[in-house]
Design a protein around this motif. Structure first.
Motif, PDB file in Angstrom:
ATOM      1  N   PRO A 152      -3.235 -21.260 -14.153  1.00 31.23           N
ATOM      2  CA  PRO A 152      -3.687 -20.879 -12.810  1.00 31.23           C
ATOM      3  C   PRO A 152      -2.564 -20.726 -11.783  1.00 31.23           C
ATOM      4  N   ARG A 153      -1.605 -21.625 -11.793  1.00 33.32           N
ATOM      5  CA  ARG A 153      -0.508 -21.543 -10.814  1.00 33.32           C
ATOM      6  C   ARG A 153       0.353 -20.301 -11.053  1.00 33.32           C
ATOM      7  N   LEU A 154       0.676 -20.024 -12.300  1.00 43.90           N
ATOM      8  CA  LEU A 154       1.484 -18.856 -12.648  1.00 43.90           C
ATOM      9  C   LEU A 154       0.745 -17.568 -12.298  1.00 43.90           C
ATOM     10  N   THR A 155      -0.537 -17.522 -12.600  1.00 45.74           N
ATOM     11  CA  THR A 155      -1.343 -16.349 -12.295  1.00 45.74           C
ATOM     12  C   THR A 155      -1.417 -16.132 -10.785  1.00 45.74           C
ATOM     13  N   GLN A 156      -1.611 -17.197 -10.046  1.00 44.37           N
ATOM     14  CA  GLN A 156      -1.669 -17.099  -8.592  1.00 44.37           C
ATOM     15  C   GLN A 156      -0.331 -16.639  -8.026  1.00 44.37           C
ATOM     16  N   ARG A 157       0.758 -17.130  -8.576  1.00 39.97           N
ATOM     17  CA  ARG A 157       2.093 -16.746  -8.109  1.00 39.97           C
ATOM     18  C   ARG A 157       2.333 -15.249  -8.281  1.00 39.97           C
ATOM     19  N   SER A 158       1.694 -14.640  -9.280  1.00 40.81           N
ATOM     20  CA  SER A 158       1.844 -13.194  -9.491  1.00 40.81           C
ATOM     21  C   SER A 158       1.098 -12.397  -8.422  1.00 40.81           C
ATOM     22  N   GLY A 159       0.214 -13.073  -7.675  1.00 43.26           N
ATOM     23  CA  GLY A 159      -0.592 -12.398  -6.664  1.00 43.26           C
ATOM     24  C   GLY A 159      -2.013 -12.125  -7.120  1.00 43.26           C
ATOM     25  N   PHE A 160      -2.278 -12.366  -8.411  1.00 38.23           N
ATOM     26  CA  PHE A 160      -3.625 -12.156  -8.927  1.00 38.23           C
ATOM     27  C   PHE A 160      -4.442 -13.404  -8.632  1.00 38.23           C
ATOM     28  N   VAL A 161      -5.193 -13.336  -7.545  1.00 40.06           N
ATOM     29  CA  VAL A 161      -6.013 -14.457  -7.091  1.00 40.06           C
ATOM     30  C   VAL A 161      -7.461 -13.998  -7.010  1.00 40.06           C
ATOM     31  N   GLU A 162      -8.341 -14.948  -6.877  1.00 44.20           N
ATOM     32  CA  GLU A 162      -9.764 -14.634  -6.791  1.00 44.20           C
ATOM     33  C   GLU A 162     -10.010 -13.633  -5.662  1.00 44.20           C
ATOM     34  N   GLY A 163     -10.745 -12.581  -5.981  1.00 45.12           N
ATOM     35  CA  GLY A 163     -11.095 -11.585  -4.983  1.00 45.12           C
ATOM     36  C   GLY A 163     -10.283 -10.304  -5.025  1.00 45.12           C
ATOM     37  N   VAL A 164      -9.112 -10.298  -5.702  1.00 38.30           N
ATOM     38  CA  VAL A 164      -8.316  -9.068  -5.731  1.00 38.30           C
ATOM     39  C   VAL A 164      -8.840  -8.070  -6.760  1.00 38.30           C
ATOM     40  N   ALA A 165      -9.679  -8.534  -7.669  1.00 40.36           N
ATOM     41  CA  ALA A 165     -10.298  -7.660  -8.670  1.00 40.36           C
ATOM     42  C   ALA A 165     -11.755  -8.080  -8.803  1.00 40.36           C
ATOM     43  N   LYS A 166     -12.570  -7.135  -9.234  1.00 39.31           N
ATOM     44  CA  LYS A 166     -13.987  -7.443  -9.420  1.00 39.31           C
ATOM     45  C   LYS A 166     -14.493  -6.779 -10.689  1.00 39.31           C
ATOM     46  N   VAL A 167     -15.616  -7.265 -11.159  1.00 41.92           N
ATOM     47  CA  VAL A 167     -16.257  -6.670 -12.329  1.00 41.92           C
ATOM     48  C   VAL A 167     -16.497  -5.195 -12.030  1.00 41.92           C
ATOM     49  N   GLY A 168     -16.148  -4.354 -12.994  1.00 38.46           N
ATOM     50  CA  GLY A 168     -16.291  -2.911 -12.845  1.00 38.46           C
ATOM     51  C   GLY A 168     -14.999  -2.191 -12.501  1.00 38.46           C
ATOM     52  N   ASP A 169     -13.982  -2.949 -12.069  1.00 36.53           N
ATOM     53  CA  ASP A 169     -12.692  -2.331 -11.753  1.00 36.53           C
ATOM     54  C   ASP A 169     -11.988  -1.862 -13.017  1.00 36.53           C
ATOM     55  N   PRO A 170     -11.363  -0.683 -12.970  1.00 37.17           N
ATOM     56  CA  PRO A 170     -10.520  -0.277 -14.093  1.00 37.17           C
ATOM     57  C   PRO A 170      -9.252  -1.131 -14.109  1.00 37.17           C
ATOM     58  N   ILE A 171      -8.740  -1.383 -15.312  1.00 35.69           N
ATOM     59  CA  ILE A 171      -7.562  -2.235 -15.462  1.00 35.69           C
ATOM     60  C   ILE A 171      -6.697  -1.711 -16.603  1.00 35.69           C
ATOM     61  N   VAL A 172      -5.385  -1.890 -16.456  1.00 34.84           N
ATOM     62  CA  VAL A 172      -4.436  -1.637 -17.532  1.00 34.84           C
ATOM     63  C   VAL A 172      -3.707  -2.954 -17.769  1.00 34.84           C
ATOM     64  N   VAL A 173      -3.698  -3.385 -19.027  1.00 35.96           N
ATOM     65  CA  VAL A 173      -3.069  -4.653 -19.400  1.00 35.96           C
ATOM     66  C   VAL A 173      -1.904  -4.361 -20.330  1.00 35.96           C
ATOM     67  N   LEU A 174      -0.742  -4.915 -20.025  1.00 38.83           N
ATOM     68  CA  LEU A 174       0.401  -4.892 -20.932  1.00 38.83           C
ATOM     69  C   LEU A 174       0.517  -6.301 -21.471  1.00 38.83           C
ATOM     70  N   GLY A 175       0.538  -6.418 -22.795  1.00 36.44           N
ATOM     71  CA  GLY A 175       0.628  -7.755 -23.356  1.00 36.44           C
ATOM     72  C   GLY A 175       0.786  -7.775 -24.854  1.00 36.44           C
ATOM     73  N   ASN A 176       0.650  -8.958 -25.402  1.00 33.93           N
ATOM     74  CA  ASN A 176       0.831  -9.201 -26.824  1.00 33.93           C
ATOM     75  C   ASN A 176      -0.521  -9.533 -27.437  1.00 33.93           C
ATOM     76  N   ARG A 177      -0.939  -8.723 -28.405  1.00 32.42           N
ATOM     77  CA  ARG A 177      -2.242  -8.937 -29.020  1.00 32.42           C
ATOM     78  C   ARG A 177      -2.163  -9.988 -30.113  1.00 32.42           C
TER      79      ARG A 177
END
Length: 125
Positions: free
Chosen positions: A69-94
């Protein structure tokens, strides 16, 4: 009596630390990074890791794990910046398991805004 408790407490502490390390490691994920595009179907900001359920056009729903949670918040991704239905692009490791639709995000992009969850892990070509 006290002398026998000290080694047991140390052993229990070691087990807890090793279990936490295994949970937070990257050993379950592929080394190469991929991009996943879709629509947010669910958002959870709860510990130990915020997660997203992302529905893709071709592969169905994926579980996307963010940082703690702290790391995610530090990135700026906090509750309310995205909502269900929003398009998203994720870069990551599957996941190493090709049958598991699970990914550890290093960067997410929602509504043109970039959130670097693990900036030191982002691989550039």
């Amino acid at each position: 009596m006290l002398s026998s408790r000290i080694p047991m407490a140390g052993l229990l502490g070691l087990l807890f630390v090793s279990g936490a390390y295994a949970h937070h490691g990257w050993s379950w994920a592929e080394a190469d990074q991929v991009e996943l595009s879709g629509m947010i179907r669910e958002i959870s900001m709860a510990p130990p890791h915020p997660t997203l359920q992302v529905e893709t056009q071709n592969d169905g729903v994926w579980r996307v794990e963010l940082g703690n949670p702290r790391l995610t918040q530090r990135s700026g991704f906090v509750e309310g910046v995205a909502k269900v239905g929003d398009p998203i692009v994720v870069l990551g490791n599957r996941s190493l398991d090709p049958n598991e639709k699970r990914m550890k995000a290093v960067r997410i992009t929602v509504a043109g805004k970039v959130y670097d969850i693990y900036p030191d892990r982002i691989q550039t070509n």
